[in-house]
Write a protein that holds these residues in place. Structure first.
Motif, mmCIF file in Angstrom:
data_model
loop_
_atom_site.group_PDB
_atom_site.id
_atom_site.type_symbol
_atom_site.label_atom_id
_atom_site.label_comp_id
_atom_site.label_asym_id
_atom_site.label_seq_id
_atom_site.Cartn_x
_atom_site.Cartn_y
_atom_site.Cartn_z
ATOM 1 N N VAL A 86 0.846 -1.188 0.000
ATOM 2 C CA VAL A 86 0.000 0.000 0.000
ATOM 3 C C VAL A 86 0.884 1.242 0.000
ATOM 4 O O VAL A 86 1.873 1.309 0.738
ATOM 5 C CB VAL A 86 -0.924 -0.012 1.239
ATOM 6 N N VAL A 87 0.522 2.228 -0.807
ATOM 7 C CA VAL A 87 1.257 3.491 -0.867
ATOM 8 C C VAL A 87 1.051 4.249 0.439
ATOM 9 O O VAL A 87 -0.089 4.480 0.865
ATOM 10 C CB VAL A 87 0.771 4.363 -2.052
ATOM 11 N N VAL A 88 2.160 4.623 1.102
ATOM 12 C CA VAL A 88 2.062 5.409 2.329
ATOM 13 C C VAL A 88 2.571 6.837 2.136
ATOM 14 O O VAL A 88 2.296 7.714 2.953
ATOM 15 C CB VAL A 88 2.794 4.737 3.526
ATOM 16 N N LYS A 89 3.294 7.095 1.021
ATOM 17 C CA LYS A 89 3.793 8.439 0.747
ATOM 18 C C LYS A 89 4.182 8.545 -0.720
ATOM 19 O O LYS A 89 4.667 7.583 -1.301
ATOM 20 C CB LYS A 89 5.012 8.739 1.624
ATOM 21 N N LYS A 90 3.931 9.722 -1.308
ATOM 22 C CA LYS A 90 4.360 10.028 -2.676
ATOM 23 C C LYS A 90 5.354 11.175 -2.609
ATOM 24 O O LYS A 90 5.169 12.104 -1.833
ATOM 25 C CB LYS A 90 3.179 10.482 -3.534
ATOM 26 N N SER A 91 6.401 11.117 -3.438
ATOM 27 C CA SER A 91 7.344 12.230 -3.488
ATOM 28 C C SER A 91 7.964 12.310 -4.866
ATOM 29 O O SER A 91 7.926 11.368 -5.646
ATOM 30 C CB SER A 91 8.427 12.071 -2.428
ATOM 31 N N VAL A 123 -2.096 8.080 -1.738
ATOM 32 C CA VAL A 123 -1.806 7.390 -0.482
ATOM 33 C C VAL A 123 -3.003 6.503 -0.136
ATOM 34 O O VAL A 123 -4.154 6.935 -0.241
ATOM 35 C CB VAL A 123 -1.515 8.413 0.644
ATOM 36 N N GLY A 124 -2.731 5.259 0.224
ATOM 37 C CA GLY A 124 -3.775 4.296 0.545
ATOM 38 C C GLY A 124 -4.093 3.349 -0.595
ATOM 39 O O GLY A 124 -4.738 2.317 -0.384
ATOM 40 N N ALA A 133 2.606 -1.716 -10.775
ATOM 41 C CA ALA A 133 1.319 -1.369 -11.379
ATOM 42 C C ALA A 133 0.285 -1.171 -10.282
ATOM 43 O O ALA A 133 0.414 -1.694 -9.169
ATOM 44 C CB ALA A 133 0.868 -2.480 -12.323
ATOM 45 N N ARG A 134 -0.751 -0.419 -10.605
ATOM 46 C CA ARG A 134 -1.841 -0.217 -9.667
ATOM 47 C C ARG A 134 -2.585 -1.542 -9.477
ATOM 48 O O ARG A 134 -2.778 -2.292 -10.415
ATOM 49 C CB ARG A 134 -2.796 0.830 -10.234
ATOM 50 N N GLY A 135 -3.002 -1.783 -8.247
ATOM 51 C CA GLY A 135 -3.786 -2.980 -8.036
ATOM 52 C C GLY A 135 -3.340 -3.730 -6.870
ATOM 53 O O GLY A 135 -3.635 -4.755 -6.471
#
Length: 67
Positions: A10-15, A52-53, A65-67
């Motif tokens: 799961v994505v917890v941060k984007k930068s 995020v999430g 990839a997303r999913g």
């Protein structure tokens, strides 16, 4: 992290940053299903799709990839 490795999390941060002053790098901080947190460089299109999430997966030898 080896390119041949498969994982999901799961994505917890984007930068994003310009580490070398010329190229813009987009990274996700991903909490893997096992609890480990990794920084993952991704392409622009995927970076723009994810928030995020959101769940992200990587098959062995493929790009995340997303999913």
């Amino acid at each position: 992290m080896a390119d041949e490795e498969a994982w999901s999390g799961v994505v917890v941060k984007k930068s994003r940053a310009m580490y070398d002053g010329a190229n813009l790098y987009r990274k996700l901080e991903v909490e893997l299903d096992g609890g480990e947190v990794r920084d993952v460089k991704v392409k622009r299109d995927l970076w723009k799709q994810l928030e995020v999430g959101d769940r992200v997966t990587k098959a062995a030898g493929a790009d995340p990839a997303r999913g």
